[in-house]
Write a protein that holds these residues in place. Structure first.
Motif, mmCIF file in Angstrom:
data_model
loop_
_atom_site.group_PDB
_atom_site.id
_atom_site.type_symbol
_atom_site.label_atom_id
_atom_site.label_comp_id
_atom_site.label_asym_id
_atom_site.label_seq_id
_atom_site.Cartn_x
_atom_site.Cartn_y
_atom_site.Cartn_z
ATOM 1 N N MET A 79 13.270 33.930 18.080
ATOM 2 C CA MET A 79 12.486 32.720 17.954
ATOM 3 C C MET A 79 12.309 32.123 19.356
ATOM 4 N N ARG A 80 11.101 31.758 19.707
ATOM 5 C CA ARG A 80 10.845 31.157 21.023
ATOM 6 C C ARG A 80 11.511 29.782 21.115
ATOM 7 N N PHE A 81 12.022 29.449 22.296
ATOM 8 C CA PHE A 81 12.745 28.189 22.455
ATOM 9 C C PHE A 81 11.869 26.982 22.116
ATOM 10 N N ASP A 82 10.572 27.068 22.383
ATOM 11 C CA ASP A 82 9.704 25.920 22.118
ATOM 12 C C ASP A 82 9.335 25.780 20.642
ATOM 13 N N ALA A 83 9.751 26.754 19.823
ATOM 14 C CA ALA A 83 9.536 26.663 18.377
ATOM 15 C C ALA A 83 10.772 26.110 17.657
ATOM 16 N N VAL A 84 11.873 25.958 18.378
ATOM 17 C CA VAL A 84 13.116 25.449 17.781
ATOM 18 C C VAL A 84 13.035 23.924 17.711
ATOM 19 N N PRO A 85 13.238 23.327 16.527
ATOM 20 C CA PRO A 85 13.215 21.864 16.439
ATOM 21 C C PRO A 85 14.346 21.285 17.289
ATOM 22 N N ARG A 86 14.068 20.185 17.980
ATOM 23 C CA ARG A 86 15.080 19.660 18.894
ATOM 24 C C ARG A 86 15.377 18.190 18.617
ATOM 25 N N PRO A 87 16.613 17.811 18.917
ATOM 26 C CA PRO A 87 16.965 16.389 18.817
ATOM 27 C C PRO A 87 16.112 15.581 19.794
ATOM 28 N N ASP A 88 15.785 14.352 19.422
ATOM 29 C CA ASP A 88 14.951 13.505 20.270
ATOM 30 C C ASP A 88 15.519 13.342 21.669
ATOM 31 N N ALA A 89 16.839 13.141 21.772
ATOM 32 C CA ALA A 89 17.447 12.927 23.092
ATOM 33 C C ALA A 89 17.349 14.178 23.964
ATOM 34 N N VAL A 90 17.373 15.351 23.356
ATOM 35 C CA VAL A 90 17.190 16.584 24.125
ATOM 36 C C VAL A 90 15.746 16.673 24.602
ATOM 37 N N GLY A 91 14.814 16.256 23.767
ATOM 38 C CA GLY A 91 13.405 16.263 24.148
ATOM 39 C C GLY A 91 13.104 15.350 25.320
ATOM 40 N N ALA A 92 13.946 14.344 25.536
ATOM 41 C CA ALA A 92 13.756 13.417 26.653
ATOM 42 C C ALA A 92 14.371 13.913 27.957
ATOM 43 N N ARG A 93 15.095 15.047 27.917
ATOM 44 C CA ARG A 93 15.745 15.587 29.120
ATOM 45 C C ARG A 93 14.708 16.160 30.082
ATOM 46 N N PRO A 94 15.029 16.199 31.379
ATOM 47 C CA PRO A 94 14.152 16.908 32.329
ATOM 48 C C PRO A 94 14.048 18.377 31.932
ATOM 49 N N ARG A 95 12.995 19.036 32.381
ATOM 50 C CA ARG A 95 12.765 20.442 32.031
ATOM 51 C C ARG A 95 12.636 21.296 33.286
ATOM 52 N N ASP A 96 12.936 22.582 33.118
ATOM 53 C CA ASP A 96 12.717 23.508 34.224
ATOM 54 C C ASP A 96 11.267 23.973 34.205
ATOM 55 N N ALA A 97 10.911 24.859 35.122
ATOM 56 C CA ALA A 97 9.517 25.306 35.254
ATOM 57 C C ALA A 97 9.008 26.011 33.998
ATOM 58 N N ARG A 98 9.902 26.608 33.205
ATOM 59 C CA ARG A 98 9.499 27.296 31.969
ATOM 60 C C ARG A 98 9.348 26.346 30.803
ATOM 61 N N GLY A 99 9.889 25.124 30.946
ATOM 62 C CA GLY A 99 9.841 24.153 29.862
ATOM 63 C C GLY A 99 11.160 23.955 29.146
ATOM 64 N N TYR A 100 12.230 24.665 29.552
ATOM 65 C CA TYR A 100 13.539 24.504 28.929
ATOM 66 C C TYR A 100 14.121 23.130 29.258
ATOM 67 N N PRO A 101 14.602 22.378 28.263
ATOM 68 C CA PRO A 101 15.313 21.134 28.566
ATOM 69 C C PRO A 101 16.599 21.461 29.331
ATOM 70 N N VAL A 102 16.915 20.659 30.329
ATOM 71 C CA VAL A 102 18.088 20.905 31.165
ATOM 72 C C VAL A 102 19.247 20.037 30.665
ATOM 73 N N PRO A 103 20.372 20.661 30.277
ATOM 74 C CA PRO A 103 21.514 19.889 29.782
ATOM 75 C C PRO A 103 22.026 18.867 30.799
ATOM 76 N N ALA A 104 22.678 17.853 30.295
ATOM 77 C CA ALA A 104 23.166 16.749 31.122
ATOM 78 C C ALA A 104 24.135 17.195 32.203
ATOM 79 N N ILE A 105 24.895 18.257 31.969
ATOM 80 C CA ILE A 105 25.913 18.682 32.930
ATOM 81 C C ILE A 105 25.431 19.782 33.874
ATOM 82 N N THR A 106 24.179 20.156 33.781
ATOM 83 C CA THR A 106 23.646 21.233 34.619
ATOM 84 C C THR A 106 23.270 20.696 35.995
ATOM 85 N N PRO A 107 23.782 21.322 37.069
ATOM 86 C CA PRO A 107 23.412 20.868 38.412
ATOM 87 C C PRO A 107 22.019 21.357 38.804
#
Length: 197
Positions: A1-29
């Protein structure tokens, strides 16, 4: 399943994203404009531990249960303890912090390394130590993963890392491929996701 097809929590949707569109976790440098998914930002991890913030979305976790995603070795140990009717406690500390149930279900489905047993780490830790030496380029997740709920966590912050231990297993959701978690994630989000429990 593509990552952008996975339903996400609202707070995860508000996270910054990488160039591919992946939400970046809070602890990721970040290094410049690039997140380093295989690494953990010590300061951010310590802040999340102290303030009881989810390591994925970075928002407050209410008092009560917390969740984390575990790989094959720990999933096997938790499963064996539960099958034998024994308590489980990770006596060896981990640098991987807790989060909301919905966030951990989402992370298990979206992270390529966590999602499939044959997935391999693409980027190794730059400064491996005894806790992260197994997290190197090419390491496979293993045959089993699990989202595990715990009654509580404890932590210690040292000069260069944050260490966690988790107490009293409340929920064990083992999986081979993470698409089997989709119904759990949808149900959790329908119940209110991050506010549940």
């Amino acid at each position: 399943m593509r990552f952008d097809a996975v339903p996400r929590p609202d707070a995860v949707g508000a996270r910054p994203r990488d160039a591919r569109g992946y939400p970046v976790p809070a602890i990721t440098p970040w290094v410049g404009e690039e997140p380093r998914f295989a690494l953990t930002d010590h300061g951010r991890s310590a802040e999340c531990a102290r303030e009881r913030l989810c390591s994925v979305c970075g928002t407050l976790m209410p008092r009560g249960p917390v969740w984390r995603v575990v790989g094959a070795t720990e999933a096997g140990a938790v499963g064996a303890a539960l099958a034998a009717g024994l308590p489980y406690r990770n006596m060896a500390p981990t640098s991987e912090g807790p989060g909301h149930r919905a966030c951990m279900l989402y992370a298990a489905m979206v992270c390529p390394y966590l999602a499939r047993p044959n997935a391999r780490r693409g980027v190794g830790a730059e400064h491996p130590d005894e806790l992260t030496s197994h997290v190197v380029r090419g390491t496979a997740r293993g045959a089993l993963g699990a989202v595990v709920g715990f009654a509580e966590y404890e932590f210690a912050v040292t000069a260069n890392r944050t260490l966690f231990r988790f107490l009293d297993v409340l929920e064990f959701l083992p999986y081979d491929t993470s698409d089997t978690l989709l119904a759990e994630l949808r149900a959790e989000l329908a119940r209110g996701g991050q506010e549940r429990r």
